[in-house]
Write a protein that holds these residues in place. Sequence first.
Motif, PDB file in Angstrom:
ATOM      1  N   PRO A 157       0.812  -1.229   0.000  1.00 52.64           N
ATOM      2  CA  PRO A 157       0.000   0.000   0.000  1.00 52.64           C
ATOM      3  C   PRO A 157       0.840   1.271   0.000  1.00 52.64           C
ATOM      4  O   PRO A 157       2.014   1.254   0.377  1.00 52.64           O
ATOM      5  CB  PRO A 157      -0.768  -0.104   1.320  1.00 52.64           C
ATOM      6  N   SER A 158       0.218   2.359  -0.389  1.00 46.67           N
ATOM      7  CA  SER A 158       0.824   3.691  -0.207  1.00 46.67           C
ATOM      8  C   SER A 158       0.421   4.141   1.201  1.00 46.67           C
ATOM      9  O   SER A 158      -0.453   3.512   1.826  1.00 46.67           O
ATOM     10  CB  SER A 158       0.251   4.645  -1.248  1.00 46.67           C
ATOM     11  N   ASP A 202       7.706  -0.588  -0.226  1.00 46.03           N
ATOM     12  CA  ASP A 202       8.099   0.112  -1.463  1.00 46.03           C
ATOM     13  C   ASP A 202       7.303   1.374  -1.794  1.00 46.03           C
ATOM     14  O   ASP A 202       7.832   2.313  -2.371  1.00 46.03           O
ATOM     15  CB  ASP A 202       8.002  -0.841  -2.666  1.00 46.03           C
ATOM     16  N   ARG A 203       6.001   1.371  -1.463  1.00 52.08           N
ATOM     17  CA  ARG A 203       5.179   2.541  -1.833  1.00 52.08           C
ATOM     18  C   ARG A 203       4.865   3.450  -0.633  1.00 52.08           C
ATOM     19  O   ARG A 203       4.132   4.430  -0.776  1.00 52.08           O
ATOM     20  CB  ARG A 203       3.873   2.075  -2.491  1.00 52.08           C
ATOM     21  N   MET A 204       5.467   3.127   0.513  1.00 54.16           N
ATOM     22  CA  MET A 204       5.130   3.920   1.717  1.00 54.16           C
ATOM     23  C   MET A 204       6.023   5.159   1.805  1.00 54.16           C
ATOM     24  O   MET A 204       6.697   5.393   2.809  1.00 54.16           O
ATOM     25  CB  MET A 204       5.307   3.041   2.963  1.00 54.16           C
ATOM     26  N   LYS A 205       6.050   5.916   0.726  1.00 53.77           N
ATOM     27  CA  LYS A 205       6.972   7.056   0.637  1.00 53.77           C
ATOM     28  C   LYS A 205       6.213   8.371   0.859  1.00 53.77           C
ATOM     29  O   LYS A 205       5.093   8.529   0.354  1.00 53.77           O
ATOM     30  CB  LYS A 205       7.627   7.113  -0.739  1.00 53.77           C
ATOM     31  N   LEU A 206       6.869   9.268   1.558  1.00 57.49           N
ATOM     32  CA  LEU A 206       6.277  10.577   1.840  1.00 57.49           C
ATOM     33  C   LEU A 206       7.379  11.462   2.413  1.00 57.49           C
ATOM     34  O   LEU A 206       8.137  11.011   3.267  1.00 57.49           O
ATOM     35  CB  LEU A 206       5.185  10.381   2.895  1.00 57.49           C
ATOM     36  N   SER A 207       7.503  12.684   1.945  1.00 56.32           N
ATOM     37  CA  SER A 207       8.481  13.615   2.545  1.00 56.32           C
ATOM     38  C   SER A 207       7.859  14.997   2.544  1.00 56.32           C
ATOM     39  O   SER A 207       7.608  15.562   1.476  1.00 56.32           O
ATOM     40  CB  SER A 207       9.774  13.654   1.724  1.00 56.32           C
ATOM     41  N   VAL A 340       3.409   1.429  10.821  1.00 56.20           N
ATOM     42  CA  VAL A 340       3.645   2.869  10.834  1.00 56.20           C
ATOM     43  C   VAL A 340       3.413   3.424   9.435  1.00 56.20           C
ATOM     44  O   VAL A 340       3.949   2.917   8.447  1.00 56.20           O
ATOM     45  CB  VAL A 340       5.081   3.196  11.294  1.00 56.20           C
ATOM     46  N   GLN A 341       2.601   4.455   9.378  1.00 55.96           N
ATOM     47  CA  GLN A 341       2.365   5.131   8.104  1.00 55.96           C
ATOM     48  C   GLN A 341       3.463   6.177   7.901  1.00 55.96           C
ATOM     49  O   GLN A 341       4.120   6.219   6.877  1.00 55.96           O
ATOM     50  CB  GLN A 341       0.992   5.807   8.167  1.00 55.96           C
ATOM     51  N   SER A 342       3.690   7.009   8.920  1.00 51.67           N
ATOM     52  CA  SER A 342       4.734   8.039   8.803  1.00 51.67           C
ATOM     53  C   SER A 342       5.231   8.431  10.186  1.00 51.67           C
ATOM     54  O   SER A 342       4.589   8.161  11.202  1.00 51.67           O
ATOM     55  CB  SER A 342       4.174   9.274   8.097  1.00 51.67           C
TER      56      SER A 342
END
Length: 665
Positions: A157-158, A202-207, A340-342
């Motif tokens: 998932p994202s 892999d898609r759990m990216k956020l900045s 953990v999401q973020s």
Amino acid sequence: MSQPAADQPVLRWKPNSLFSSKDLKSAAASAQSTTLKEALDAVDKRKAKNVVMVTRVPSGWVTYEYVGSSACKVNFKELLLGGLPLGGDPLAPQTYIVDGKARFARIVHDGHRYRLDEVPRPTEEPTGPWVVEAIVPVEEINHGKNLTWLPKITLRPSPDELPAALKWVNQNMPAGTKVKAGGSKHSWSRVAVSDGVYIEPDRMKLSHTIDEEPNVYRNDLGERRGNLFRCGSGNTIKEMNRYLWEHGKSFPILGGFDGQTLGGVFPTGTHGSIFTRGPLAEMIVSIDLVLADGQLVRIEPADGVTDSKALATARSDLRLIQDDDHYHSALINMGTMGAVQSYMLEVTDAFHLKEVRTASNITELKEKLQGGKIYKLVGVQGKPADLEKIPPKISDGKDGGFKDQPLDAYHLEFLINPHSDKVVVTSRHPTTVTATVEAEFDFSPPGRDLVRTIHRGASFGRPALPTWFEENFGGLLSWGIDQITKLTPFLTPSLIDSSMDTLIDDAYIDRSFNVFNVGDGTNQLPALAASIYVPVASDAYLTGLDLVRSAAANFVKSRHRYETGPASMRFVKGTAATLGCGVDVCSFEFIFTGSTTYALEMVEAYEAALKEGLGAKEVRVHWGQLVGEGVRRREGYPEYEKWRQVRDELDPKAAFINEWQEKIL
Ligand SMILES: Cc1cc2nc3c(=O)[nH]c(=O)nc-3n(C[C@H](O)[C@H](O)[C@H](O)COP(=O)(O)OP(=O)(O)OC[C@H]3O[C@@H](n4cnc5c(N)ncnc54)[C@H](O)[C@@H]3O)c2cc1C
């Protein structure tokens, strides 16, 4: 058909048992359609021998065309399914293949595994919703290659999709299904293992800078505000180093490697050796955690950065828990509370480091450290960017310090050979560089490119030839070491001594994160490692050093086997994280080549000797590295019961705690 779609899945074809599998080449830009009918119309336009995959995505369907074979038409029964997308529904997959013989096949889940079944050309659009991005599970193998596991369901998932993904698991998988969110699989312990549901990062990216976040944070954060970033749990340390540097920031502390994800690096207590700081997890100020039922909670200390009223108005989907017990329990939790999401992390202004590596020996080490003197040699106070401007006092070797090393270093660690007297002292201290020099720096430590490394000059790289050799011939190097340690084990100590000699270096200056990183070559060598933590108070760690050396000697006597790498001694400040070490500790890290079959046995021998000499409660271990079997470890953590209560409250059905964790805790 409209725009091309990115990230074409790899389609592997194994024509028969005599041939190894090969990846089919992409034949055309992938394309998106709104309906299945439209997608199938597009399939009709493929080249006759080609193979097409049609899979559902949140906005419709994607068609991927692969080059087939004219000599031997690709039969769908010869395609390997591992890693293929499931079209948004892991139990009723929405993915079709049209093979080289123009037959339609669909991926189906038969209750246990996935297979391709021949089906008529589909004529109806699916009625159910797109639920979650999932792939056909493949056997997962950790970096150390000492663990494998095959999940039943693999989700990808994202951050936004994570709550719905876990809600789906909760409602559709049998009661008792275990779930683990995974990082970059660099743990040697079973901390990330799940044969139930595995969530890939892999898609759990956020900045986000704090200004790019919804406006829900306290307005009295002052200078702190500029150092706060919300980051996806799937971001790797390497990606973060670049992102932060481009925003004028750096992590104040790092371990020796940058491949871990944020979600993976923090919950095992990963640490560096800056004695004013505890584990890396202390950089966390806020955690967005998705619980097993899909509920999203934000965990912060009682005086956390989020304004509860503003959050309640802006994000009704998010429950805020501002409580010290929850926060300290969640910092190091081995992935046992949820996914953990973020994280919101507090970092510092960008800085450079100078690394110095000098030779020493056990006698000098003990003499200079005994009586608590480690506190004089490491632990300088102040922001690293400020420390850059104050050149440290360098020891002449007669003033209590190690010759040519700073007297009060920012980072200090020792590399020892448990089978000899050799020691290498490594310090890392903030330093200024000119703009011209800075322009030469990159986002990886120099090494792989020998010409570039030499061009930069000796002060701006680690010793060029050994580094280059290690990075380019790492496999050969570790094979050589393995052969020597197997055929002539008695040569192992001198081999380790020689490799330690190659590290000596009077200066390596670079961006901070490159200097923290021991190098891509070193980190890619197949290795096994275990860290055992021993208190610094009353010089217990120096007693520990003697115990380690005699345990190594006893192992040689009884087993005629040696540790196949050096050991490091790093220093970690006591932390309030409940499953971290509450007191200042020295972390002994024992390193072995990847094929050392007796590594765990030797680690157990070290741990037993340390516990016998110092008391069981005083000796703790790194949750992500090799961990001795069969020992309950809760007694080293006085607040374990509090931790357990928080864990059980957040994950009452025990979905996120695996069998190994139940056993060791
Ligand atoms: C080459 C190398 C160098 C290393 N250097 C150091 C070092 O310098 N210092 C040190 O202390 N350790 C070091 N380690 C150990 C390593 O840092 C830890 O084992 C770390 O936890 C691995 O992170 P990962 O991303 O591979 O996560 P994984 O090993 O995949 O997972 C670790 C844990 O994180 C959990 N997790 C991952 N993502 C999430 C998420 N989104 N939500 C909830 N839980 C999640 C997993 O379930 C698991 O419990 C090193 C290891 C290697 C292989």
